[in-house]
Design an enzyme around this catalytic site. Structure first.
Site, PDB file in Angstrom:
ATOM      1  N   ASP A 123     -23.144  22.616  21.389  1.00 10.53           N
ATOM      2  CA  ASP A 123     -22.214  21.650  21.976  1.00 10.53           C
ATOM      3  C   ASP A 123     -23.027  20.537  22.621  1.00 10.53           C
ATOM      4  OD1 ASP A 123     -19.837  22.945  21.265  1.00 10.53           O
ATOM      5  OD2 ASP A 123     -19.893  24.223  23.036  1.00 10.53           O
ATOM      6  N   ASP A 142     -15.298  20.799  17.040  1.00 12.91           N
ATOM      7  CA  ASP A 142     -14.208  21.092  17.972  1.00 12.91           C
ATOM      8  C   ASP A 142     -13.171  19.974  17.961  1.00 12.91           C
ATOM      9  OD1 ASP A 142     -15.592  23.395  18.731  1.00 12.91           O
ATOM     10  OD2 ASP A 142     -16.552  22.400  20.440  1.00 12.91           O
TER      11      ASP A 142
END
Length: 164
Positions: A123, A142
């Protein structure tokens, strides 16, 4: 075979491929240029960071003992397969549902690649309000999944002509 790719929802699969490539390229750039655990301030409310998530959204099950890697990998494969079959059965003109399914597939596979190759998801997008609140770091995959989910919900509200 060609009609399956042009006459059905599978013609939208290019969007899944685009999401996967964009996601993996962005993650590779982050891994090459920002050391793990560090970040770069871009604006007063946005940073680029390099963090790992062994769980799912919002680090759900991140503290589990490793089995979640395979659970989420299996879910990504099953969900992608189910959505691809739905796209193969849908006409290409069902653009919103096919767009949505492609985004979910692209995001699921983007994060699946991370789980299989690295054992975690990379991330890197960190939005925050001053230093008081940091939204959970996330990535391009995401975003694709989230946008796809919103489009699936919107598609459910659109009135469809009755089958004749």
């Amino acid at each position: 075979m060609m009609s399956l790719l042009t006459g059905t929802g599978l013609r939208w699969m290019w969007l899944a491929v685009f999401a996967i490539v964009l996601d993996q390229a962005a993650k590779l750039a982050i891994m090459q240029h920002i050391p793990y655990g560090h970040g770069v301030v871009i604006t007063p409310f946005f940073n680029l960071v390099h963090v790992y998530n062994t769980g799912a959204a919002f680090s759900f099950l991140a503290d589990a003992e490793g089995w979640q890697r395979w659970l989420f990998s299996g879910l990504a494969i099953v969900i992608s397969g189910v959505l691809a079959v739905a796209m193969a059965k849908a006409p290409a003109k069902c653009s919103l549902s096919n767009l949505a399914y492609s985004l979910v597939i692209g995001g699921a596979i983007g994060n699946l690649i991370d789980r299989v190759v690295y054992g975690h998801v990379v991330d890197f997008l960190d939005f925050h309000w001053q230093d008081l609140y940091h939204f959970a770091a996330f990535n391009v995959a995401d975003m694709a999944i989230s946008c796809g989910a919103v489009f699936i919900i919107l598609d459910g509200f659109i009135k469809k002509p009755a089958d004749k």
